[in-house]
Design a protein around this motif. Structure first.
Motif, PDB file in Angstrom:
ATOM      1  N   ARG A  94      12.151 -96.087  22.511  1.00 22.58           N
ATOM      2  CA  ARG A  94      11.545 -94.896  23.109  1.00 22.58           C
ATOM      3  C   ARG A  94      12.505 -93.708  23.205  1.00 22.58           C
ATOM      4  NH1 ARG A  94       6.497 -96.188  24.525  1.00 22.58           N
ATOM      5  NH2 ARG A  94       5.991 -98.149  25.550  1.00 22.58           N
TER       6      ARG A  94
ATOM      7  N   THR B 276       8.234 -90.792  17.900  1.00 17.27           N
ATOM      8  CA  THR B 276       8.350 -91.315  19.256  1.00 17.27           C
ATOM      9  C   THR B 276       7.293 -92.383  19.535  1.00 17.27           C
ATOM     10  OG1 THR B 276       9.398 -89.359  20.086  1.00 17.27           O
ATOM     11  CG2 THR B 276       8.203 -90.644  21.682  1.00 17.27           C
TER      12      THR B 276
ATOM     13  N   GLY C 177       5.760 -85.629  16.399  1.00 20.43           N
ATOM     14  CA  GLY C 177       5.872 -86.632  17.459  1.00 20.43           C
ATOM     15  C   GLY C 177       5.504 -88.048  17.048  1.00 20.43           C
TER      16      GLY C 177
ATOM     17  N   GLU D 250      11.896 -84.029  21.687  1.00 22.90           N
ATOM     18  CA  GLU D 250      12.654 -83.374  22.758  1.00 22.90           C
ATOM     19  C   GLU D 250      14.114 -83.138  22.329  1.00 22.90           C
ATOM     20  OE1 GLU D 250      13.399 -85.127  26.987  1.00 22.90           O
ATOM     21  OE2 GLU D 250      11.260 -85.314  26.517  1.00 22.90           O
TER      22      GLU D 250
ATOM     23  N   PRO E 213      13.109 -90.013  22.899  1.00 27.07           N
ATOM     24  CA  PRO E 213      12.185 -88.867  22.845  1.00 27.07           C
ATOM     25  C   PRO E 213      12.621 -87.897  21.744  1.00 27.07           C
ATOM     26  CG  PRO E 213      13.692 -88.610  24.696  1.00 27.07           C
ATOM     27  CD  PRO E 213      14.052 -89.919  24.015  1.00 27.07           C
TER      28      PRO E 213
END
Lengths: 468, 247
Positions: free
Chosen positions: A379, A373, A370, A384, A381
């Motif tokens: 931004r 991100t 992560g 995801e 994701p």
């Protein structure tokens, strides 16, 4: 990459990564050091402004443009035509090749100067130019280096970061005759002298485009070397290749987007050069091309756009911040990914642009940490979206039967606590190395690490006996 | 405070003593600890590999098992992250989503619970003179926002938490990632190990990260001791004579 490298395609990711780590450990050193420097510059540049608000704003502007893409593209086309620009719509790489071939034929082009453009890499423009008997010259210093080496770029912003200074000294010594102990400034000066001839003799300049403002028809380009300025102003003809996702509503949006992109990419308040291209030279202007073409390129982008989850990746401004902070990318650099776009962003756009079957296993080339991100200026994701492509892999039956059956069995056990704890205890006492043949998960583990030592008693047992 | 302990798969099998130390810590701060024995897996391995249907089944099971708990505490940042940050989005019905959000609001990683719910900032002095490196597991750090709590607690026990340039960089575990792409995963662990300062012990709130780092250190024959945060903190309370945690 050395001659014995695995194939340059996403499907060979694991072998290519392993090969890079084993055979060219200096790539890991060069990439690690460059990306950590880039990332620390970015962190400082973010800290100097209200970057969280800037990033929210940029996400919204790019998101709005994408959800009104047809409207803004048509507006951009009208604005460009009004400015005297020839506009072409290209659904595929072949369409782009046809536009370039026509320009080459019409103007008798023999040499093309190019500024750095990942889209042109994606479209194999150089190979196409060569097939037409045209000499393409990359004018960005990093691109110039890898063109001499006949390598693809390994990073969106720093295409040659996998190479060390000493690599460049040897290369320039052999190709440009510079002394082997030249300083970076001297190497850059040698490249500049060689390129100057090409700028003056080229009939065509090909660039990308960082943004396209719909209301004014402005193609915006940022850079640090001045080569984009020359590429787009010295030759008689300029062709800008612009992905359809690069359109933004208003000229004034460029102010924020150009600054944020520079901060994210290199930690600069803005690129040293910003070119805002409004069309060909007009009557009272002393320089600039006589003819400007903008090619609006789809090449898989609408397919990506139609995916309800994955479309968010189209906000990408190609700053490379996610590559710089990615602990996976840092181990190998970009070549292992086997296609134009590497790192986290490559792992989520390649499946859309190439098709999932050709892009696998890139969505798995992430530990889902992560960090990407945290730094993405728009931004996206990313974790995801990585999981989304993994889910599509499962839904389309592209993963192994063993994995599919294994997960089903695992879920079944997890619904039956007694069986689950019995199976877990059995795994605890499994000799991992020996069982690796049957359970690939275990063989992958013990290939690089010692098997973990199990607790003498499970927690379940300790609890049953009472914990003091 | 009634706390249901969710020990997680790795906790049960590989960090059983650390989980027992978690029980001791929770009791030490005044919690009444239960262990719902029907608990199994949170579903993270399935979810992260794209097996959404299977992950959903495990989520359903887990939300049922912990339906009545006042607090659910996990000695694992990544499993806590799965429950708290992923369950809601994984839900396929309104009912499942409501249950997921309800559970998420009651779920904590251990050190987070000790500091943020039990208001504990002082544990003891059993780590006096210990030089400790703390590895921030990615999901504790980013999905839960747990970063200061473990360090605060370690310092409160007298430990010197040593600066480590790579303390927030991923160790390369990543669940199935570690087995699917073992070479890259190991190189990631190597960067952590090669930047490690001179310390007495390396700790983390995540068992998976500790298995990865200790497994790689073992393969390279590096004499680095690793201990789960729960064990180290219990040593902080009870001193060196405390029952020794595993790993």
């Amino acid at each position: 990459m050395t001659g014995s490298s695995p194939e340059y395609r996403p499907g060979a990711y694991r072998e290519a990564a392993a090969h890079s780590l084993r055979e060219t450990p200096m790539v890991r050193d060069s990439v690690g050091s460059a990306t950590r420097t880039f990332d620390s510059l970015r962190a400082h540049a973010y800290a100097d402004v209200e970057s969280d608000r800037w990033r929210d704003w940029a996400r919204d502007v790019k998101g709005h443009a994408l959800t009104h893409l047809d409207q803004y593209l048509e507006q951009a086309e009208r604005s460009l035509v009004r400015n005297g620009v020839h506009v072409h719509w290209a659904a595929t790489a072949e369409d782009v090749h046809r536009v370039i071939a026509k320009v080459v034929e019409t103007h008798g082009v023999r040499t093309v100067v190019k500024s750095k453009s990942m889209l042109s890499e994606e479209l194999d423009v150089n190979a196409h130019l060569e097939s037409l008997g045209v000499r393409p010259v990359e004018t960005d210093l990093g691109e110039y280096i890898i063109q001499l080496l006949d390598e693809p770029p390994s990073h969106i912003v720093g295409p040659a970061i996998h190479r060390s200074l000493d690599d460049c000294r040897v290369l320039f010594h052999e190709r440009l005759g510079t002394p082997l102990d030249s300083e970076p400034d001297e190497l850059a000066a040698a490249a500049r002298a060689a390129l100057r001839e090409d700028f003056l003799s080229a009939d065509l300049g090909i660039s990308g485009g960082n943004f396209l403002a719909a209301d004014t028809g402005t193609v915006a380009l940022i850079e640090n070397e001045g080569n984009i300025r020359l590429t787009t102003s010295v030759p008689r003809v300029h062709v800008a290749l612009v992905g359809i996702e690069k359109v933004v509503p208003r000229f004034e949006d460029l102010a924020g987007l150009l600054q944020l992109t520079a901060r994210a990419a290199t930690g600069q308040p803005i690129g040293l050069f910003v070119s805002l291209i409004q069309g060909p030279r007009t009557g009272d202007e002393v320089d600039g091309p006589e003819e400007v073409h903008v090619v609006l390129v789809d090449n898989g982008r609408t397919t990506l756009f139609e995916d309800d989850v994955a479309w968010e990746a189209l906000r990408c401004v190609r700053c490379g911040a996610c590559l710089n902070i990615c602990p996976v990318y840092r181990q190998t650099g970009g070549h292992a990914y086997g296609w134009t776009y590497s790192g986290p962003i490559g792992a989520i756009i390649s499946p859309g642009l190439l098709g999932l079957d050709r892009a696998l296993p890139l969505p798995h080339a992430s530990s889902l940490c992560g960090a990407c991100t945290d730094v993405c200026p728009v931004r996206i994701p990313i974790p995801e979206l990585l999981i989304h492509w993994r889910e599509r892999t499962v839904d389309e039956g592209r993963n192994s039967t063993a994995e599919r059956l294994g997960m089903k069995a695992y879920a079944g056990l997890a619904e039956r606590p007694g069986a689950f704890s019995a199976a877990a205890s059995a795994l605890r006492w499994t000799p991992w190395r020996a069982a690796g043949r049957a359970l690939p998960v275990l063989s992958g583990w013990v290939q690089e690490r010692d098997a973990p030592s199990p607790s003498p008693r499970s927690f379940r047992d300790l609890w049953r006996e009472g914990i003091e | 405070m009634r706390v249901a302990l969710f020990v997680t798969c790795l906790g049960d099998q590989f960090f059983a003593e650390a989980c027992a130390d978690a029980v001791r810590l929770l009791r030490h701060v005044g919690a009444e600890v239960s262990f719902p024995t029907d608990q199994t897996c949170c579903g993270q391995p399935a979810f992260n590999s794209g097996h959404r249907r299977e992950a959903l089944r495990m989520m359903r099971h887990t939300t049922q098992v912990f339906a009545d708990a006042e607090y659910v505490v996990l000695p694992s940042g990544s499993c806590a992250g799965m429950v708290r940050s992923m369950y809601s989005g994984l839900s396929d019905t309104d009912e499942a989503r409501a249950a997921a959000e309800d559970l998420a609001a009651r779920t904590y990683e251990l050190s987070e619970f000790l500091v943020s719910v039990a208001d504990c900032e002082e544990l003891g002095d059993g780590l006096t003179g210990h030089r400790v490196a703390y590895h921030h597991g990615c999901h504790a750090l980013r999905e839960l926002g747990v970063s200061d709590q473990p360090v605060t607690l370690l310092r409160s026990c007298g430990a010197e938490v040593i600066e480590w340039s790579a303390d927030r960089e991923c160790c390369g575990f990543g669940g199935t990632f570690s087995a699917k792409l073992p070479e890259v995963s190991a190189a990631m662990a190597d960067h952590k190990l090669d930047t490690l300062p001179d310390v007495d012990v390396v700790t983390s709130a995540d068992g998976g990260c500790l298995l990865q780092l200790s497994g790689r250190a073992g393969r390279r024959e590096l004499p680095v001791p690793f201990r789960h945060l729960a064990s180290l903190l219990w040593q902080g309370v009870a001193g060196a004579e405390a029952p020794r945690g595993s790993a």
